[in-house]
Design a protein around this motif. Structure first.
Motif, PDB file in Angstrom:
ATOM      1  N   MET A   1       0.705  -1.439  -0.186  1.00 39.29           N
ATOM      2  CA  MET A   1      -0.047   0.220   0.038  1.00 39.29           C
ATOM      3  C   MET A   1       0.842   1.206  -0.077  1.00 39.29           C
ATOM      4  SD  MET A   1      -3.168   1.489   0.391  1.00 39.29           S
ATOM      5  CE  MET A   1      -4.248   0.404   0.821  1.00 39.29           C
ATOM      6  N   ASP A   2       0.477   2.337  -0.892  1.00 41.03           N
ATOM      7  CA  ASP A   2       1.388   3.433  -1.099  1.00 41.03           C
ATOM      8  C   ASP A   2       1.047   4.208   0.279  1.00 41.03           C
ATOM      9  OD1 ASP A   2       2.247   2.888  -3.320  1.00 41.03           O
ATOM     10  OD2 ASP A   2       0.573   3.741  -4.430  1.00 41.03           O
ATOM     11  N   PRO A   3       2.019   4.999   0.786  1.00 40.09           N
ATOM     12  CA  PRO A   3       1.793   5.708   2.086  1.00 40.09           C
ATOM     13  C   PRO A   3       0.841   6.849   1.811  1.00 40.09           C
ATOM     14  CG  PRO A   3       3.824   6.565   0.695  1.00 40.09           C
ATOM     15  CD  PRO A   3       3.403   5.171   0.247  1.00 40.09           C
ATOM     16  N   LEU A   4       0.240   7.276   2.756  1.00 41.95           N
ATOM     17  CA  LEU A   4      -1.020   8.149   3.008  1.00 41.95           C
ATOM     18  C   LEU A   4      -0.336   9.563   2.583  1.00 41.95           C
ATOM     19  CD1 LEU A   4      -3.978   8.575   3.640  1.00 41.95           C
ATOM     20  CD2 LEU A   4      -3.231   9.345   5.785  1.00 41.95           C
ATOM     21  N   PRO A   5      -0.907  10.382   1.360  1.00 48.35           N
ATOM     22  CA  PRO A   5      -0.182  11.648   1.161  1.00 48.35           C
ATOM     23  C   PRO A   5      -0.465  12.505   2.383  1.00 48.35           C
ATOM     24  CG  PRO A   5      -1.634  10.771  -0.535  1.00 48.35           C
ATOM     25  CD  PRO A   5      -2.013   9.944   0.420  1.00 48.35           C
ATOM     26  N   ALA A   6       0.511  13.575   2.465  1.00 48.79           N
ATOM     27  CA  ALA A   6       0.516  14.605   3.514  1.00 48.79           C
ATOM     28  C   ALA A   6      -0.894  15.307   3.384  1.00 48.79           C
ATOM     29  CB  ALA A   6       1.824  15.415   3.339  1.00 48.79           C
ATOM     30  N   PRO A   7      -1.422  15.685   4.760  1.00 46.32           N
ATOM     31  CA  PRO A   7      -2.669  16.294   4.769  1.00 46.32           C
ATOM     32  C   PRO A   7      -2.820  17.530   4.113  1.00 46.32           C
ATOM     33  CG  PRO A   7      -1.921  15.799   6.758  1.00 46.32           C
ATOM     34  CD  PRO A   7      -0.688  15.437   6.066  1.00 46.32           C
ATOM     35  N   GLU A   8      -1.873  18.343   3.628  1.00 41.27           N
ATOM     36  CA  GLU A   8      -1.681  19.541   2.977  1.00 41.27           C
ATOM     37  C   GLU A   8      -2.041  19.472   1.450  1.00 41.27           C
ATOM     38  OE1 GLU A   8       2.734  18.923   3.870  1.00 41.27           O
ATOM     39  OE2 GLU A   8       0.713  18.681   4.995  1.00 41.27           O
ATOM     40  N   ARG A   9      -1.833  18.128   0.989  1.00 40.29           N
ATOM     41  CA  ARG A   9      -2.266  17.590  -0.370  1.00 40.29           C
ATOM     42  C   ARG A   9      -3.868  17.180  -0.571  1.00 40.29           C
ATOM     43  NH1 ARG A   9       1.460  14.031  -3.605  1.00 40.29           N
ATOM     44  NH2 ARG A   9       0.007  15.097  -5.356  1.00 40.29           N
ATOM     45  N   TRP A  10      -4.223  16.760   0.629  1.00 48.11           N
ATOM     46  CA  TRP A  10      -5.780  16.477   0.446  1.00 48.11           C
ATOM     47  C   TRP A  10      -6.637  17.385  -0.300  1.00 48.11           C
ATOM     48  CZ3 TRP A  10      -6.320  14.636   6.384  1.00 48.11           C
ATOM     49  CH2 TRP A  10      -5.624  13.701   6.463  1.00 48.11           C
ATOM     50  N   HIS A  11      -6.789  18.681  -0.190  1.00 50.37           N
ATOM     51  CA  HIS A  11      -7.450  19.583  -1.076  1.00 50.37           C
ATOM     52  C   HIS A  11      -7.106  19.318  -2.398  1.00 50.37           C
ATOM     53  CE1 HIS A  11     -10.196  20.549   2.130  1.00 50.37           C
ATOM     54  NE2 HIS A  11      -9.207  20.924   2.890  1.00 50.37           N
ATOM     55  N   GLU A  12      -5.706  19.464  -2.696  1.00 46.70           N
ATOM     56  CA  GLU A  12      -5.344  19.711  -3.961  1.00 46.70           C
ATOM     57  C   GLU A  12      -5.733  18.026  -4.722  1.00 46.70           C
ATOM     58  OE1 GLU A  12      -0.721  18.249  -5.757  1.00 46.70           O
ATOM     59  OE2 GLU A  12      -1.020  19.370  -4.053  1.00 46.70           O
ATOM     60  N   ILE A  13      -5.712  17.095  -4.078  1.00 44.24           N
ATOM     61  CA  ILE A  13      -6.181  15.544  -4.534  1.00 44.24           C
ATOM     62  C   ILE A  13      -7.753  15.673  -4.867  1.00 44.24           C
ATOM     63  CG2 ILE A  13      -6.857  13.406  -4.156  1.00 44.24           C
ATOM     64  CD1 ILE A  13      -3.998  13.484  -2.419  1.00 44.24           C
TER      65      ILE A  13
END
Length: 197
Positions: A1-13
């Motif tokens: 499983m890929d690591p969870l993206p950093a929280p600052e990227r969540w809105h970008e995703i």
């Protein structure tokens, strides 16, 4: 499983996945297969507004419920008064690619031959980019698209990252895009004021 993206990227995703150009006149609404009833109700609304003369409902038996997705959507639309001859059903698909490929005869049957088809695509917001990229890859060249992306309760554009299930669902769609592009299953899209191309 890929690591969870950093929280600052969540809105970008979320912004990347959410391809919503809005409703506009088209030859037909195209419902991507899902067990949720939301797209059928949206299609009813657009039919009543006169934006679409037909609805193409896609989707075979749902993996979780066993219910045929396109049949359930058809039932909802019939109950709401959409005439049966205005609903076309593709009921064998189990993937987004199959939603597209198996609908080709239905699109050909109702769309004018003198120009490319115009479709009003209805999809979940986190699936909307991958769905649109799939359709562009597998439907006729030159097809014009407008896309309406809807939210599910508890899985909104703003709250998806707050639950493990939300993160799994959204990030799965995000991770599939580069994989499927590399396999030639998707085609890049551009979103502008005139829809998606």
């Amino acid at each position: 499983m890929d690591p969870l993206p950093a929280p600052e990227r969540w809105h970008e995703i979320a912004r990347y996945l959410d391809v919503h150009s809005g409703a506009a006149p088209a030859d037909a609404a195209f419902i991507l297969g899902t067990r949720y009833p939301d797209p059928a109700y949206l299609a009813v609304e657009y039919f009543r507004q006169g934006l679409i003369p037909y609805v193409i409902a896609t989707g075979g038996a749902n993996r979780q419920t066993g219910q045929v997705e396109s049949h359930r959507h058809r039932e909802i639309m019939l109950e709401a008064g959409v005439p049966p001859d205005r609903i076309l059903v593709e009921d064998a698909s189990t993937t987004t690619i199959e939603n597209a490929r198996l609908s080709l005869p239905l699109i050909a049957a109702i769309c004018p031959t003198e120009r490319p088809p115009a479709l009003l695509v209805i999809a979940k917001w986190f699936h909307s980019r991958r769905a649109q990229m799939t359709l562009k890859r597998h439907l006729p060249r030159g097809t014009r698209y407008h896309l309406v992306a809807y939210e599910l309760p508890g899985l909104t554009r703003e709250t998806w990252h707050t639950t493990p299930q939300g993160r799994e669902t959204v990030l799965s769609n995000w991770r599939k895009i580069p994989q499927y592009l590399a396999q030639g299953q998707l085609e890049e899209i551009q979103v502008n004021a005139n829809g998606c191309e």
